[in-house]
Motif scaffolding. Structure first.
Motif, PDB file in Angstrom:
ATOM      1  N   ILE A  24     -17.713  46.521  26.846  1.00 39.54           N
ATOM      2  CA  ILE A  24     -17.268  47.780  27.450  1.00 39.54           C
ATOM      3  C   ILE A  24     -17.233  48.917  26.432  1.00 39.54           C
ATOM      4  CG2 ILE A  24     -15.318  48.926  28.578  1.00 39.54           C
ATOM      5  CD1 ILE A  24     -14.689  46.087  29.802  1.00 39.54           C
ATOM      6  N   ALA A  25     -16.642  48.685  25.285  1.00 41.15           N
ATOM      7  CA  ALA A  25     -16.407  49.772  24.334  1.00 41.15           C
ATOM      8  C   ALA A  25     -17.628  50.101  23.470  1.00 41.15           C
ATOM      9  CB  ALA A  25     -15.208  49.452  23.445  1.00 41.15           C
ATOM     10  N   ALA A  28     -19.893  52.606  25.142  1.00 37.82           N
ATOM     11  CA  ALA A  28     -19.211  53.910  25.176  1.00 37.82           C
ATOM     12  C   ALA A  28     -19.269  54.587  23.815  1.00 37.82           C
ATOM     13  CB  ALA A  28     -17.764  53.736  25.631  1.00 37.82           C
ATOM     14  N   ASP A  31     -22.782  55.785  23.307  1.00 36.71           N
ATOM     15  CA  ASP A  31     -23.014  56.934  24.178  1.00 36.71           C
ATOM     16  C   ASP A  31     -22.431  58.203  23.564  1.00 36.71           C
ATOM     17  OD1 ASP A  31     -24.265  57.520  26.749  1.00 36.71           O
ATOM     18  OD2 ASP A  31     -22.269  58.162  27.372  1.00 36.71           O
ATOM     19  N   ARG A  32     -21.194  58.115  23.065  1.00 37.35           N
ATOM     20  CA  ARG A  32     -20.562  59.286  22.427  1.00 37.35           C
ATOM     21  C   ARG A  32     -21.394  59.790  21.247  1.00 37.35           C
ATOM     22  NH1 ARG A  32     -15.851  56.484  23.363  1.00 37.35           N
ATOM     23  NH2 ARG A  32     -15.761  55.743  21.219  1.00 37.35           N
ATOM     24  N   GLN A  35     -24.660  61.410  22.571  1.00 34.64           N
ATOM     25  CA  GLN A  35     -24.388  62.696  23.220  1.00 34.64           C
ATOM     26  C   GLN A  35     -24.113  63.765  22.165  1.00 34.64           C
ATOM     27  OE1 GLN A  35     -24.674  63.715  26.270  1.00 34.64           O
ATOM     28  NE2 GLN A  35     -24.740  61.854  27.481  1.00 34.64           N
ATOM     29  N   SER A  41     -27.892  60.346  26.599  1.00 33.39           N
ATOM     30  CA  SER A  41     -27.002  59.203  26.772  1.00 33.39           C
ATOM     31  C   SER A  41     -27.614  57.944  26.161  1.00 33.39           C
ATOM     32  CB  SER A  41     -26.739  58.966  28.262  1.00 33.39           C
ATOM     33  OG  SER A  41     -27.919  58.489  28.899  1.00 33.39           O
ATOM     34  N   ASN A  42     -26.796  56.935  26.015  1.00 34.79           N
ATOM     35  CA  ASN A  42     -27.254  55.641  25.535  1.00 34.79           C
ATOM     36  C   ASN A  42     -28.308  55.075  26.485  1.00 34.79           C
ATOM     37  OD1 ASN A  42     -27.141  53.397  23.730  1.00 34.79           O
ATOM     38  ND2 ASN A  42     -25.822  52.321  25.173  1.00 34.79           N
TER      39      ASN A  42
END
Length: 157
Positions: A24-25, A28, A31-32, A35, A41-42
């Protein structure tokens, strides 16, 4: 007849919670970074990367969707945006007109090349740097086995 739930033991529960954090992390965090540093995005990076590794930088959209764990409608919307940016070109598959091919353009390859250094550094920082060479080999073997089991499950669905 009621059967008691076979709960995870303490070691399994700890491993499962750590694995959930990675599942999950980690995306994210990637992606951060993408961005912030590249404006994509990833998922978008992953699509560009898959196309760049394909023969003649071209894939059927159905295969690309499968390889990127996407639905065709989601990928089609992304292809619309990529075409508007001149990152891909779509055309009917000459071998079978029922399929559509996507080809990475020079501009798309350039976007990937520009995005890669910070992304690769982030992947190394988060995944590879915390591990010794032996741990990387062990993780690779373990993840490959789990991935193979998951793939077989999905193929049977």
């Amino acid at each position: 007849m009621d059967h008691p739930t076979p709960w995870l033991d303490d070691d399994q529960q700890a491993l499962w919670q750590d694995l959930l954090t990675v599942i999950i992390a980690l995306p994210a965090a990637l992606d951060r970074q993408l961005q912030r540093d590249a404006g994509i995005s990833n998922f978008e990076y992953g699509v560009l990367a898959r196309l760049s590794m394909a023969d003649e930088v071209t894939m059927r959209l159905s295969d690309l969707a499968r390889d990127c764990d996407s639905t065709l409608p989601r990928l089609s919307k992304l292809m619309d945006r990529f075409e508007a940016r001149d990152w891909v070109v779509r055309r009917p598959d000459p071998a079978n007109g029922r399929y559509t091919l996507a080809t990475l353009t020079d501009a798309g390859r350039q976007k990937l090349v520009e995005s890669a250094p910070e992304h690769v550094a982030q992947v190394k920082r988060l995944v590879f740097d915390p591990l010794s060479a032996a741990q990387r080999r062990q993780l690779g073997a373990a993840v490959s086995r789990v991935a193979a089991t998951v793939r077989r499950e999905l193929e049977g669905a």
